[in-house]
Structures are given as C-alpha cells and as structure tokens.
Scaffold this motif. Sequence first.
Motif, mmCIF file in Angstrom:
data_model
loop_
_atom_site.group_PDB
_atom_site.id
_atom_site.type_symbol
_atom_site.label_atom_id
_atom_site.label_comp_id
_atom_site.label_asym_id
_atom_site.label_seq_id
_atom_site.Cartn_x
_atom_site.Cartn_y
_atom_site.Cartn_z
ATOM 1 N N LYS A 1 0.841 -1.194 0.000
ATOM 2 C CA LYS A 1 0.000 0.000 0.000
ATOM 3 C C LYS A 1 0.878 1.246 0.000
ATOM 4 C CE LYS A 1 -3.848 2.175 2.457
ATOM 5 N NZ LYS A 1 -4.658 2.177 3.693
ATOM 6 N N HIS A 2 0.504 2.232 -0.808
ATOM 7 C CA HIS A 2 1.210 3.508 -0.936
ATOM 8 C C HIS A 2 2.587 3.353 -1.577
ATOM 9 C CE1 HIS A 2 -2.050 5.034 1.387
ATOM 10 N NE2 HIS A 2 -1.638 4.514 2.533
ATOM 11 N N SER A 3 2.822 2.223 -2.212
ATOM 12 C CA SER A 3 4.088 2.021 -2.913
ATOM 13 C C SER A 3 3.807 1.730 -4.387
ATOM 14 C CB SER A 3 4.868 0.853 -2.305
ATOM 15 O OG SER A 3 6.019 0.561 -3.088
ATOM 16 N N SER A 4 4.670 2.232 -5.259
ATOM 17 C CA SER A 4 4.528 1.953 -6.691
ATOM 18 C C SER A 4 5.488 0.862 -7.150
ATOM 19 C CB SER A 4 4.795 3.236 -7.497
ATOM 20 O OG SER A 4 6.113 3.704 -7.250
ATOM 21 N N ARG B 1 -3.399 -4.361 -6.106
ATOM 22 C CA ARG B 1 -2.034 -4.554 -5.590
ATOM 23 C C ARG B 1 -1.493 -5.967 -5.732
ATOM 24 N NH1 ARG B 1 -1.021 -4.051 -0.592
ATOM 25 N NH2 ARG B 1 -3.080 -4.046 0.361
#
Length: 266
Positions: A126-129, A200
């Motif tokens: 989460k919140h990572s690309s 994700r």
Amino acid sequence: MGSVTKNKWLKYLFLKRYPPLAPYLPETRKMSPHSFWTLLGKYRHVIVKPVWGSRGRGVIQVSDLGNDNYAIHYERMETVKQGRENTYRYIKRIIRSAAYMVQQRITRPTINNRPFDMRVIVQRKKHSSRWVVTGKVIKVAGKGYVVSNNTRSHGQLLRFKPGIQHSSIGHLPIAALESQIDKVSLRSAKRLNALFPGHRIYGLDIATDPYGRVSIIEANLYPAMSHFLKLKDGVTYRRILSYKRSKYIHYRSKHIHYRSKYIHYR
C-alpha cells in the motif's frame, strides 16, 4: 456476464496493445468460424477457452492432423473428427452460447512427459509503486489433461528451480530464465495498473516453449494462494500475506471506461 476483472479478452487486448509486452502474448482472437480456422491453419494447434472462465474450466485444445482430420482434447476426453463442419459443430456443442476466444497454443516443455506452466505472483505494498515478484510455482498438468490447474487436473505443484531442473528444459540457464520470467511478469503488473488502479496483486500464468521463450497465457486479479499451501512453502506464503495484510484497495468495475484512451472494448 462476469466481472470485468475476470474478462480475459479485455486483459489480453490491453496487454497486447502495449509494444514492450506484445511479443510475449500468443496470437488470440474472439471465437468465430473465421478466426478459429485462420489460427488453426496458421499454427496447427490452438486453445479454445472461455472469455469468463477460471480454473481451466471449458478449455479445449484442437490440433490439425492433416487429411481433413482434427483432434479435439477436452478435459480428459480426446476425439478425432473428420471435416471442418463436423469439427466445428462438435466444438460448438461444448461451448454452446458462451463467449469464447481462440489462442495460438504454446508448445510447453514437460516434466515426466506432462506439460507444465507456472503461476507468478506479483505484488506491491500500500502507498508504494514498486512491484515485486513474491512467489512462483510450477503447475504440471495431470494425466490426460491439457490444463495445468491443480484442482481441475489433479496435477503436480513444484518449486520453480527444482521443477525446471527436472524438466525437459533443465539444460537451460535457470538464472537467465527466471530473470526473463520476472521481467515479463513485473512489466505486466505495471501495465495492468493503468487499467485497474488501486489493485495490488496479480497472478500471471506464464509458459515457456521448449527453447525457453516466455509467453503470457493470462493475468488474474484474484489469484489463489492454495498453490503455496499445497506446496508447503511457508516462506513464500508468509511473504505474500505480508504484502496483503495492509488494508486492501478493492477495484470497482465502474472505474473502467470501455472506450478509454487505453482500449476499445468490443
């Protein structure tokens, strides 16, 4: 009609129209008499599969044997039909009115004379690309089956490196093969992120041919984790769960625009 997330045709088109991935996707068309006979004439072996199917359900392999004879392999049943009309009529009795697609068959390598492909899990936190390959498992088709789905064909599950070492492509450099599989899988996840923002995890079904050339069979948005439990690979299973534990962002199909800048869906 099923969820957009399970539409194999939509996902195929979206990946195929991305030049860096196009070489890794077998030629596929929506099922019709014209597309079926065109691809069978071009490749001699094709896979006919449902647009909305899962777990290997409804998959048919058709082979041109020459002299107007065609072998049809469905589940564990194999039959030979003579003539185009008889062959297509037999296939239509199986698929009925369901939406199907026809795909160039990849000649897969074997383990104990049974074809195999693999499931590759790709995730991001989460919140990572940053996408990461968190798991790989080899799926060997069960006796008499074309599909490698473990539940359907009662085949065998193997860890990646030992499986490759004991396969018909065991002579190939494993590190280079794994690197290529990872690269294609990661690139697929990054591409699909534009179609399914917020998602994700992906399960890529990847196959190679006898020379180690990599192909993308299909992409799954909700891959089963049972492969790794059956394999008793606790390390991989826990790694996958660690990526899933944070609050999951569910994709909603209303965010898809069928005639978007990415793809024209017909």
